[in-house]
Motif scaffolding. Structure first.
Motif, PDB file in Angstrom:
ATOM      1  N   LEU A 106       0.836  -1.196   0.000  1.00  0.00           N
ATOM      2  CA  LEU A 106       0.000   0.000   0.000  1.00  0.00           C
ATOM      3  C   LEU A 106       0.871   1.246   0.000  1.00  0.00           C
ATOM      4  N   ASP A 107       0.447   2.260  -0.716  1.00  0.00           N
ATOM      5  CA  ASP A 107       1.142   3.548  -0.705  1.00  0.00           C
ATOM      6  C   ASP A 107       0.872   4.227   0.637  1.00  0.00           C
ATOM      7  N   PRO A 108       1.894   4.434   1.474  1.00  0.00           N
ATOM      8  CA  PRO A 108       1.665   4.976   2.822  1.00  0.00           C
ATOM      9  C   PRO A 108       1.172   6.417   2.830  1.00  0.00           C
ATOM     10  N   THR A 109       1.233   7.111   1.690  1.00  0.00           N
ATOM     11  CA  THR A 109       0.843   8.524   1.649  1.00  0.00           C
ATOM     12  C   THR A 109      -0.610   8.731   1.208  1.00  0.00           C
TER      13      THR A 109
ATOM     14  N   VAL B 120      -6.210   9.064  -3.272  1.00  0.00           N
ATOM     15  CA  VAL B 120      -6.851   7.857  -2.745  1.00  0.00           C
ATOM     16  C   VAL B 120      -6.078   6.623  -3.205  1.00  0.00           C
ATOM     17  N   LEU B 121      -6.004   5.613  -2.364  1.00  0.00           N
ATOM     18  CA  LEU B 121      -5.314   4.368  -2.696  1.00  0.00           C
ATOM     19  C   LEU B 121      -5.774   3.805  -4.041  1.00  0.00           C
ATOM     20  N   ASP B 122      -4.833   3.310  -4.821  1.00  0.00           N
ATOM     21  CA  ASP B 122      -5.176   2.738  -6.123  1.00  0.00           C
ATOM     22  C   ASP B 122      -6.158   1.576  -5.984  1.00  0.00           C
ATOM     23  N   GLU B 123      -5.993   0.788  -4.930  1.00  0.00           N
ATOM     24  CA  GLU B 123      -6.883  -0.352  -4.724  1.00  0.00           C
ATOM     25  C   GLU B 123      -8.332   0.104  -4.544  1.00  0.00           C
ATOM     26  N   VAL B 124      -8.534   1.198  -3.825  1.00  0.00           N
ATOM     27  CA  VAL B 124      -9.890   1.719  -3.604  1.00  0.00           C
ATOM     28  C   VAL B 124     -10.430   2.347  -4.886  1.00  0.00           C
ATOM     29  N   ARG B 125      -9.572   3.058  -5.611  1.00  0.00           N
ATOM     30  CA  ARG B 125     -10.009   3.672  -6.868  1.00  0.00           C
ATOM     31  C   ARG B 125     -10.449   2.606  -7.873  1.00  0.00           C
TER      32      ARG B 125
END
Length: 301
Positions: free
Chosen positions: A41-44, A184-189
């Motif tokens: 996950l991207d921490p930012t 927003v996190l890529d996974e959520v997008r």
């Protein structure tokens, strides 16, 4: 209470149903092909647009660090996705019940099974996303869970599809914002993109079913249906973000709950997300005074 046995209904437009089936064949996704579940996950990045956080704009939000804000939005989106899994499980039950005695060779039956297959994939991708976020297994409160168990066993007709529609419409507007959120996190997008595209067909079908079931019904039945749908909507909205998310990210629980409850920014976003839903319910005769009071209690109107 069972509403409107299927043999009292008019047949839905086969042309529209075939279009939905064709759209499903041409524009559907396999989440495992779209998302790298093993990537870190991207921490930012946030779990959802900060503006959609229940605490955004509050005094507590201004006191939080960036790390706390990111953690909160990740737990909030996990809670919303968990609520989505809970409700998609319920709606699959409703759809199967509505098709139990349907002609198995009909386009409506084939569409219903296609929708159930979509919902299974959606629940799987939400489950994997929550696991990747390492968020708690959020669930509705026990009494809500048991009321929903009753609903899925007795509701039928426009009540079934009205409940499906209100849940999907609320989430649709949120996710349209999330999929465009560069922070927003890529996974959520990606999960949002998949859900928005495929649920557009489900919502169209639900509207068709509601209009069809309501043809020629009595005023009493219409009022009862309006009230039950509104009651289901209020429970769904109240359970979307669990009160446990605040303590789980190290925030003072009672203060966070109080500030979220009084957050006019979030209330306005909820009303905005429900504009088209309320327009449809009004046109269908399902926005009665009693139903409107319930929608206002959770800022949907």
């Amino acid at each position: 209470m069972t509403i409107a046995p299927e043999n009292f209904r008019a047949t839905l437009n086969d042309t529209e149903l075939e279009r939905l089936l064709e759209s499903s064949e041409q524009l559907s996704y396999q989440p495992d092909d779209e998302i790298d579940w093993d990537a870190p996950l991207d921490p930012t990045k946030y779990g959802l647009n900060p503006e959609w956080s229940t605490l955004y704009g509050t005094r507590l939000w201004s006191e939080m660090s960036e790390e706390q804000r990111i953690a909160l939005t990740r737990h909030e989106v996990a809670s919303i996705m968990s609520t989505g899994i809970w409700f998609e499980t319920l709606l699959q039950h409703l759809i199967l019940r509505s098709q139990y005695s349907a002609p198995y060779g009909g386009s409506e039956f084939r569409w219903a099974l296609t929708e159930i297959a979509d919902e299974c994939r959606h629940s799987l991708m939400f489950s994997k996303t929550c696991a990747k976020l390492d968020a708690s297994d959020y669930r509705p409160q026990r009494y809500v869970h048991e009321l929903a168990r009753l609903l899925k066993n007795v509701a039928n007709g426009e009540i079934s599809y009205g409940c499906i529609l209100v849940a999907e419409e609320i989430l649709d507007v949120m996710q349209r914002d999330w999929l465009r959120g560069e922070d927003v996190l890529d996974e959520v997008r990606t999960t949002s993109k998949i859900h928005v595209v495929e649920e557009a067909r489900h919502m169209k079908f639900a509207r068709m079913e509601i209009v069809d079931y309501l043809k020629g019904v009595s005023p009493t039945r219409r009022r009862v249906s309006a009230y039950v749908i509104a009651a289901a909507a209020t429970f769904i909205v109240r359970e979307m973000v669990s009160k446990d998310v605040y303590a789980n990210v190290g925030l003072p629980r009672e203060r966070a709950i109080a500030e979220a409850k009084a957050n006019t920014h979030h209330h306005n976003l909820m009303r905005m997300s429900c504009v088209h839903l309320m327009d449809f319910l009004s046109e269908a005769g399902l926005l009665t005074p009693a139903a409107m009071r319930m929608y206002r209690s959770v800022h949907m109107l």
